[in-house]
Scaffold this motif. Structure first.
Motif, PDB file in Angstrom:
ATOM      1  N   ASP A 163      12.141  51.513 -47.865  1.00 49.23           N
ATOM      2  CA  ASP A 163      13.482  51.874 -48.348  1.00 49.23           C
ATOM      3  C   ASP A 163      14.342  52.362 -47.181  1.00 49.23           C
ATOM      4  OD1 ASP A 163      15.724  52.615 -49.749  1.00 49.23           O
ATOM      5  OD2 ASP A 163      14.716  54.051 -51.067  1.00 49.23           O
ATOM      6  N   ILE A 164      15.150  51.474 -46.614  1.00 46.66           N
ATOM      7  CA  ILE A 164      16.045  51.794 -45.502  1.00 46.66           C
ATOM      8  C   ILE A 164      17.477  51.545 -45.957  1.00 46.66           C
ATOM      9  CG2 ILE A 164      16.648  51.332 -43.096  1.00 46.66           C
ATOM     10  CD1 ILE A 164      13.843  50.213 -42.706  1.00 46.66           C
ATOM     11  N   ARG A 165      18.343  52.551 -45.773  1.00 47.50           N
ATOM     12  CA  ARG A 165      19.725  52.425 -46.233  1.00 47.50           C
ATOM     13  C   ARG A 165      20.692  52.829 -45.120  1.00 47.50           C
ATOM     14  NH1 ARG A 165      19.298  55.500 -52.162  1.00 47.50           N
ATOM     15  NH2 ARG A 165      17.176  54.743 -52.667  1.00 47.50           N
ATOM     16  N   PRO A 166      21.853  52.187 -45.057  1.00 50.88           N
ATOM     17  CA  PRO A 166      22.863  52.595 -44.064  1.00 50.88           C
ATOM     18  C   PRO A 166      23.457  53.940 -44.434  1.00 50.88           C
ATOM     19  CG  PRO A 166      23.753  50.917 -45.518  1.00 50.88           C
ATOM     20  CD  PRO A 166      22.297  51.055 -45.877  1.00 50.88           C
ATOM     21  N   LEU A 167      23.901  54.676 -43.419  1.00 47.66           N
ATOM     22  CA  LEU A 167      24.435  56.016 -43.644  1.00 47.66           C
ATOM     23  C   LEU A 167      25.716  56.189 -42.844  1.00 47.66           C
ATOM     24  CD1 LEU A 167      23.913  58.911 -44.838  1.00 47.66           C
ATOM     25  CD2 LEU A 167      22.808  59.445 -42.655  1.00 47.66           C
ATOM     26  N   GLY A 168      26.820  56.459 -43.547  1.00 46.93           N
ATOM     27  CA  GLY A 168      28.070  56.761 -42.859  1.00 46.93           C
ATOM     28  C   GLY A 168      28.133  58.224 -42.446  1.00 46.93           C
ATOM     29  N   SER A 169      27.817  59.109 -43.381  1.00 46.58           N
ATOM     30  CA  SER A 169      27.733  60.539 -43.115  1.00 46.58           C
ATOM     31  C   SER A 169      26.662  61.101 -44.031  1.00 46.58           C
ATOM     32  CB  SER A 169      29.077  61.226 -43.385  1.00 46.58           C
ATOM     33  OG  SER A 169      29.311  61.312 -44.785  1.00 46.58           O
ATOM     34  N   PHE A 170      26.323  62.375 -43.820  1.00 46.71           N
ATOM     35  CA  PHE A 170      25.283  62.975 -44.651  1.00 46.71           C
ATOM     36  C   PHE A 170      25.725  63.118 -46.111  1.00 46.71           C
ATOM     37  CE2 PHE A 170      23.762  64.781 -40.477  1.00 46.71           C
ATOM     38  CZ  PHE A 170      22.649  63.951 -40.416  1.00 46.71           C
ATOM     39  N   ARG A 171      26.991  62.840 -46.387  1.00 42.94           N
ATOM     40  CA  ARG A 171      27.445  62.804 -47.777  1.00 42.94           C
ATOM     41  C   ARG A 171      26.646  61.757 -48.562  1.00 42.94           C
ATOM     42  NH1 ARG A 171      32.526  63.994 -49.869  1.00 42.94           N
ATOM     43  NH2 ARG A 171      33.441  63.886 -47.774  1.00 42.94           N
ATOM     44  N   GLY A 172      26.253  60.676 -47.852  1.00 44.69           N
ATOM     45  CA  GLY A 172      25.494  59.611 -48.507  1.00 44.69           C
ATOM     46  C   GLY A 172      24.167  60.081 -49.061  1.00 44.69           C
ATOM     47  N   ILE A 173      23.538  61.057 -48.391  1.00 49.86           N
ATOM     48  CA  ILE A 173      22.284  61.598 -48.910  1.00 49.86           C
ATOM     49  C   ILE A 173      22.547  62.385 -50.191  1.00 49.86           C
ATOM     50  CG2 ILE A 173      20.347  63.132 -48.424  1.00 49.86           C
ATOM     51  CD1 ILE A 173      20.660  62.452 -45.483  1.00 49.86           C
ATOM     52  N   ALA A 174      23.628  63.167 -50.182  1.00 42.98           N
ATOM     53  CA  ALA A 174      23.979  63.957 -51.366  1.00 42.98           C
ATOM     54  C   ALA A 174      24.281  63.050 -52.553  1.00 42.98           C
ATOM     55  CB  ALA A 174      25.168  64.855 -51.061  1.00 42.98           C
ATOM     56  N   GLU A 175      24.878  61.901 -52.278  1.00 42.95           N
ATOM     57  CA  GLU A 175      25.196  60.969 -53.359  1.00 42.95           C
ATOM     58  C   GLU A 175      23.940  60.305 -53.898  1.00 42.95           C
ATOM     59  OE1 GLU A 175      27.950  58.421 -51.421  1.00 42.95           O
ATOM     60  OE2 GLU A 175      29.672  59.777 -51.683  1.00 42.95           O
TER      61      GLU A 175
ATOM     62  N   ASN B 192      24.032  70.827 -43.916  1.00 44.98           N
ATOM     63  CA  ASN B 192      24.434  71.810 -44.919  1.00 44.98           C
ATOM     64  C   ASN B 192      25.865  71.620 -45.403  1.00 44.98           C
ATOM     65  OD1 ASN B 192      22.472  74.650 -43.711  1.00 44.98           O
ATOM     66  ND2 ASN B 192      21.975  73.090 -45.216  1.00 44.98           N
ATOM     67  N   LYS B 193      26.655  70.875 -44.667  1.00 44.03           N
ATOM     68  CA  LYS B 193      28.025  70.607 -45.107  1.00 44.03           C
ATOM     69  C   LYS B 193      28.019  69.893 -46.452  1.00 44.03           C
ATOM     70  CE  LYS B 193      32.328  68.364 -43.649  1.00 44.03           C
ATOM     71  NZ  LYS B 193      32.998  67.590 -42.563  1.00 44.03           N
ATOM     72  N   TYR B 194      27.027  69.012 -46.640  1.00 44.83           N
ATOM     73  CA  TYR B 194      26.942  68.252 -47.892  1.00 44.83           C
ATOM     74  C   TYR B 194      25.699  68.602 -48.707  1.00 44.83           C
ATOM     75  CZ  TYR B 194      30.347  65.407 -45.389  1.00 44.83           C
ATOM     76  OH  TYR B 194      31.454  64.982 -44.684  1.00 44.83           O
ATOM     77  N   LEU B 195      24.714  69.215 -48.036  1.00 45.25           N
ATOM     78  CA  LEU B 195      23.445  69.522 -48.700  1.00 45.25           C
ATOM     79  C   LEU B 195      23.168  71.014 -48.530  1.00 45.25           C
ATOM     80  CD1 LEU B 195      21.461  66.566 -47.086  1.00 45.25           C
ATOM     81  CD2 LEU B 195      22.607  66.537 -49.293  1.00 45.25           C
ATOM     82  N   PRO B 196      23.607  71.848 -49.458  1.00 47.05           N
ATOM     83  CA  PRO B 196      23.484  73.300 -49.299  1.00 47.05           C
ATOM     84  C   PRO B 196      22.072  73.798 -49.597  1.00 47.05           C
ATOM     85  CG  PRO B 196      24.520  72.784 -51.383  1.00 47.05           C
ATOM     86  CD  PRO B 196      24.300  71.471 -50.694  1.00 47.05           C
TER      87      PRO B 196
END
Length: 398
Positions: free
Chosen positions: A78-90, A115-119
Motif C-alpha cells: 500500500d503506497i500512496r502519494p502525499l502532498g502534505s501530512f493532511r493526507g494522512i489525517a484524511e 502535529n499540524k494535522y495529526l494532534p
C-alpha cells in the motif's frame, strides 16, 4: 543484483514481528508513524521522503518524493502519494491520543509538521525497533554474507597491492572504496546516531590513527579537513616505517559489514619498537578470537566485555581501544546498532545477531594497531566471521 527488491514476504514478516512486539508492550496500541529513511527501508523496501503509518490492521506508506520511485522499487502493498501530512489525517480519521514513533531520529521540526494535522503525543518505541533489527532474517544474513565475501577480498587481497610510497591517506581510502564499488558494493556506510554522518571509511598512517574521530570509534583520523573527520588526509603520504590502519566498511543491498586491518609498510625488524608492534597485533588477534569463542546464544554482552578486559595484557591497558568503552558493536542497516559488547548490555545474544568485533591498541608515538571482523551468532558453536581472518599479513614490503 543490486537493484533486486526486498521480497514482499520479508516485508510482511517484519510488520508482523513489529505488531507482535507492540502488542506485547501495549495491548491497547493503535498507531505508529515512522519517517526515518532507515526505518522506511526496513519495513517497505524503499527509501523515500514520506511517512509509514502502521496500525494493528493496516500499513500505508505515504510518499512525498518520489512516489514513482517507490512504486518501481518496492513490493510493499500500500503506497500512496502525499502532498502534505493532511493526507494522512484524511486517510486515518481517528488519530489516537498517543502514537508510537522513533524518537531518536524524529526531529522536532518533523514532529511539528505532523502535529499540524495529526494532534498526537509521541511515545518512543526505539527499543522495540532496535530489538527487531538486532536479529537478522535469512534474507538479511544473505546480504551481509555477500558483503562479507566482497569485504574480505578487497581488504585482504587487493588493499596490500595498493600500498606504495607517496600515496596519500585520502587516495588510498578512495582506491579501496573504488575497488569495492567496482565489485558491487553500495559505496557508503550509514549510522543511526543523529549527529553521525554517512562516510566511506578511514585510512590513517602512524600518528594520524591516534587522532580522535568525531564518531565513537577507536580508529582515529585527521580527516580531509577540520570539517570532515573521515577518509584521511590528502597531505599525509605513506613512507617506509609507517603503521597503516584501514577501517573501511563495506555494504550490499543496504546491509553493512565492518572490517579493519593493520599493515606495517616495510620490514618490521628495522623499526626500533618492532617487537612491541608485533606483540600488540598478536594481542588483538588473540582478543578477537576469544570474543568469537564467547559469542554464543545465551551469552551476555556485558559479561563478554568484562572477560575480555581481564584478558588484556597490562602493558596495553592504557591504550586499549584508544579510550573507547566497548569492544564490539552490532551492525546491519546501520553501523551502530545494538546490542554492544560493553557494560550495561545485559540481554543475552541470540542466533542471527551480527556484531563487529574490533580490538585495537593505541601505541604512543607509533599508531593504532588492531583488527576487526563482522561475526554472525550461530545456533551452535562460536560466532562465524563473515569478513575473513584477523591474523592477516602484517608486513608489506614496498
Amino acid at each position: 543484483m543490486p537493484h533486486t527488491p526486498v521480497p514482499a514476504d520479508e516485508l510482511s514478516a517484519r510488520l508482523d514481528r513489529l505488531r507482535h512486539a507492540l502488542e506485547q508492550r501495549d495491548p491497547a496500541w493503535s498507531m505508529m508513524i515512522l519517517e526515518n529513511k532507515i526505518d522506511l527501508y526496513y519495513f517497505t523496501g524503499t527509501m523515500q521522503e514520506g511517512a509509514l503509518v502502521i496500525t494493528p490492521e493496516e500499513a500505508t506508506l505515504f510518499v512525498r518524493r518520489s512516489y514513482d520511485c517507490a512504486q518501481q522499487e518496492s513490493l510493499f502493498s500500500d503506497i500512496r502519494p502525499l502532498g502534505s501530512f493532511r493526507g494522512i489525517a484524511e486517510a486515518f480519521s481517528n488519530i489516537p491520543e498517543t502514537v508510537y514513533v522513533a524518537s531518536r531520529t524524529m526531529t522536532l521540526q518533523k514532529l511539528t509538521m505532523l502535529n499540524k494535522y495529526l494532534p498526537f503525543i509521541p511515545k518512543p518505541a526505539d527499543d522495540i525497533l532496535s530489538q527487531l533489527r538486532a536479529v537478522k532474517s535469512q534474507y538479511e544474513l544473505d546480504c551481509m554474507r555477500q558483503s562479507g565475501r566482497l569485504h574480505q577480498q578487497v581488504i585482504e587481497q587487493i588493499a596490500p597491492a595498493l600500498l606504495r610510497s607517496g600515496v596519500s591517506e585520502a587516495r588510498l581510502c578512495s582506491e579501496v572504496c573504488t575497488a569495492m564499488l567496482d565489485r558491487g558494493a553500495m559505496g557508503i556506510s550509514r549510522f543511526n546516531q543523529p549527529a553521525a554522518e554517512d562516510v566511506l571509511g578511514v585510512a590513517s598512517f602512524s600518528e594520524n590513527s591516534l587522532r580522535a574521530a568525531a564518531l565513537d570509534s577507536p580508529s582515529g583520523t585527521v580527516g580531509t579537513c577540520i570539517a570532515m573527520k573521515s577518509i584521511g588526509s590528502s597531505e599525509r603520504r605513506l613512507h617506509e616505517g609507517d603503521v597503516v590502519l584501514l577501517d573501511i566498511p563495506c555494504g550490499m543491498h543496504g546491509y553493512h559489514t565492518d572490517k579493519s586491518i593493520t599493515f606495517y609498510y616495510g620490514e618490521l625488524s628495522r623499526h626500533p619498537q618492532g617487537s612491541l608492534i608485533r606483540t600488540a597485533r598478536e594481542q588483538c588477534v588473540f582478543l578477537e578470537n576469544e570474543a568469537a569463542a564467547m559469542m554464543k546464544p545465551g551469552a551476555v554482552p556485558a559479561e563478554i566485555y568484562e572477560k575480555l578486559l581481564a584478558c588484556v595484557d597490562p602493558t596495553f591497558r592504557s591504550g586499549f581501544m584508544n579510550a573507547c568503552k566497548f569492544f564490539g558493536h552490532s551492525i546491519g542497516l546501520t553501523m551502530d546498532e545494538t546490542p554492544v559488547l560493553a557494560r550495561g548490555f545485559n540481554e543475552p545474544l541470540t542466533a542471527g545477531m551480527t556484531l563487529a568485533v574490533e580490538p585495537k591498541i593505541a601505541l604512543d608515538g607509533i599508531g593504532l594497531v588492531g583488527c576487526e571482523n563482522t561475526y554472525e551468532i550461530v545456533t551452535q558453536g562460536p560466532a562465524r566471521s563473515l569478513t575473513g581472518a584477523c591474523d592477516t599479513t602484517l608486513e608489506i614490503i614496498g
